[in-house]
Write an enzyme that holds these catalytic residues in place. Sequence first.
Site, PDB file in Angstrom:
ATOM      1  N   GLY A  30      50.327  13.596  83.351  1.00 36.35           N
ATOM      2  CA  GLY A  30      50.756  13.861  84.724  1.00 36.35           C
ATOM      3  C   GLY A  30      49.546  13.996  85.657  1.00 36.35           C
TER       4      GLY A  30
ATOM      5  N   GLN B  93      42.177  24.947  73.115  1.00 36.87           N
ATOM      6  CA  GLN B  93      41.953  24.797  74.562  1.00 36.87           C
ATOM      7  C   GLN B  93      42.158  26.107  75.323  1.00 36.87           C
ATOM      8  OE1 GLN B  93      45.210  21.728  74.747  1.00 36.87           O
ATOM      9  NE2 GLN B  93      45.519  22.559  76.787  1.00 36.87           N
TER      10      GLN B  93
ATOM     11  N   MET C 240      52.590  20.681  75.518  1.00 38.32           N
ATOM     12  CA  MET C 240      52.528  21.990  74.851  1.00 38.32           C
ATOM     13  C   MET C 240      53.900  22.668  74.957  1.00 38.32           C
ATOM     14  SD  MET C 240      48.750  23.492  75.234  1.00 38.32           S
ATOM     15  CE  MET C 240      48.921  24.271  76.820  1.00 38.32           C
TER      16      MET C 240
ATOM     17  N   LEU D 114      55.494  21.178  89.722  1.00 38.75           N
ATOM     18  CA  LEU D 114      56.070  21.754  88.506  1.00 38.75           C
ATOM     19  C   LEU D 114      54.966  22.019  87.491  1.00 38.75           C
ATOM     20  CD1 LEU D 114      59.427  19.868  87.925  1.00 38.75           C
ATOM     21  CD2 LEU D 114      58.924  21.831  89.346  1.00 38.75           C
ATOM     22  N   SER D 115      55.070  23.181  86.850  1.00 38.52           N
ATOM     23  CA  SER D 115      54.092  23.573  85.832  1.00 38.52           C
ATOM     24  C   SER D 115      54.773  24.576  84.916  1.00 38.52           C
ATOM     25  CB  SER D 115      52.892  24.236  86.508  1.00 38.52           C
ATOM     26  OG  SER D 115      52.189  25.036  85.587  1.00 38.52           O
TER      27      SER D 115
ATOM     28  N   GLU E 168      60.779  19.040  84.479  1.00 40.00           N
ATOM     29  CA  GLU E 168      61.072  17.707  85.016  1.00 40.00           C
ATOM     30  C   GLU E 168      59.823  16.800  85.007  1.00 40.00           C
ATOM     31  OE1 GLU E 168      63.605  14.957  86.091  1.00 40.00           O
ATOM     32  OE2 GLU E 168      64.256  16.941  85.432  1.00 40.00           O
ATOM     33  N   GLY E 169      58.639  17.389  85.159  1.00 41.63           N
ATOM     34  CA  GLY E 169      57.399  16.602  85.114  1.00 41.63           C
ATOM     35  C   GLY E 169      57.254  15.910  83.761  1.00 41.63           C
ATOM     36  N   HIS E 170      57.429  16.683  82.677  1.00 39.20           N
ATOM     37  CA  HIS E 170      57.344  16.083  81.332  1.00 39.20           C
ATOM     38  C   HIS E 170      58.450  15.042  81.143  1.00 39.20           C
ATOM     39  CE1 HIS E 170      55.726  20.271  80.522  1.00 39.20           C
ATOM     40  NE2 HIS E 170      54.737  19.515  80.090  1.00 39.20           N
TER      41      HIS E 170
ATOM     42  N   ILE F 191      55.445  15.875  89.936  1.00 43.64           N
ATOM     43  CA  ILE F 191      56.830  16.165  90.351  1.00 43.64           C
ATOM     44  C   ILE F 191      56.829  17.551  91.008  1.00 43.64           C
ATOM     45  CG2 ILE F 191      59.240  16.415  89.580  1.00 43.64           C
ATOM     46  CD1 ILE F 191      58.223  13.611  89.066  1.00 43.64           C
TER      47      ILE F 191
HETATM   48  O1  PAF Z   1      48.638  19.033  79.357  1.00 42.50           O
HETATM   49  C1  PAF Z   1      48.943  19.586  78.285  1.00 42.50           C
HETATM   50  O2  PAF Z   1      50.067  20.031  78.083  1.00 42.50           O
HETATM   51  C2  PAF Z   1      47.894  19.739  77.201  1.00 42.50           C
HETATM   52  O3  PAF Z   1      46.632  19.982  77.741  1.00 42.50           O
HETATM   53  C3  PAF Z   1      47.855  18.562  76.201  1.00 42.50           C
HETATM   54  C4  PAF Z   1      47.446  17.277  76.880  1.00 42.50           C
HETATM   55  C5  PAF Z   1      49.219  18.389  75.563  1.00 42.50           C
HETATM   56  C6  PAF Z   1      46.834  18.850  75.103  1.00 42.50           C
HETATM   57  O4  PAF Z   1      47.141  20.010  74.402  1.00 42.50           O
END
Ligand code: PAF
EC number: 6.3.2.1
Length: 282
Positions: A147, A61, A30, A184-185, A35-37, A176
């Site tokens: 993750g 969501q 999203m 990390l978030s 760093e996690g991504h 991470i």
């Molecule tokens: O983890 C996320 O960033 C979201 O829940 C995802 C998996 C991209 C779905 O929108």
Amino acid sequence: MKIIKSLDKLFHYLKKFKLKGKSIGFVPTMGALHEGHLSLIRQARKDTDLVVVSIFVNPTQFGPKEDLNKYPRPLSKDLALCRKEKANFVFCPKPQDMYSRDFSTFVNVGGLSEVLCGKSRPGHFRGVATVVTKLFNIVQPDIVYFGQKDAQQAIIIQRMVRDLNIPVKVRVMPTIREKGGLALSSRNAYLGKDERKDALVLSQALNLAKLLIKNGSRDSGRIISRMRHLIKKKKSVKIDYIEVVDSENLKPLKKISGNCLIALAVWIGKTKLIDNVVGDDL
Ligand code: PAF
């Protein structure tokens, strides 16, 4: 790196690569990349010929009182990071292209979606499972990366892939952490200076659980109450849940075992943070 907004265009480009027998790694996000991504993108680059990252803040969501409009959207920074990590395609669809006005089909992974974070976020995992299914259909990846920090999400996606025979391999990569232990978030960006310090209590509580287990504790109730006691020392932190569950079916476990997941969620001011450890880490 190609930045693509149109579903048809992405489909068209990827088809050409698939016809040449190239494998596709996919990292759904999203945005507000950290760093996690990036660790997921790096792994995808190692495993596959072509890496697709999606950046889409998925409205289905978010609950009506949640932070959809406030959710960080630093798109140019995100694109620069994807370019640096040598992603091949970044897919950033518009909400109206993902969800037509009469959209009415949802994917619900029953049993796993209503527990832990699902208790206080009804519909959240239905939105996640639905958008992830749509993205899988659009990208048709060989391997997809999630993750471990979002353990419940990863478990739900794995179950969905199994139940619906979706032809993709799911890789769940380690959490991470910052030096102090904070996972990390994207939501860490909401934390003030003092809140950030208090947020260290999540990983401290999990480390305490690990230590107790290492020293022979097996009783989940006792471990949870020690974690609760530690967290309660921070006045700004409100516990949403601390649970020891089976890492496949998310059912509560009375005794610690190799397949357990210790998960917690807390509120720090207006920010909800989650963290966990799994059997392999214990
Ligand atoms: O983890 C996320 O960033 C979201 O829940 C995802 C998996 C991209 C779905 O929108």
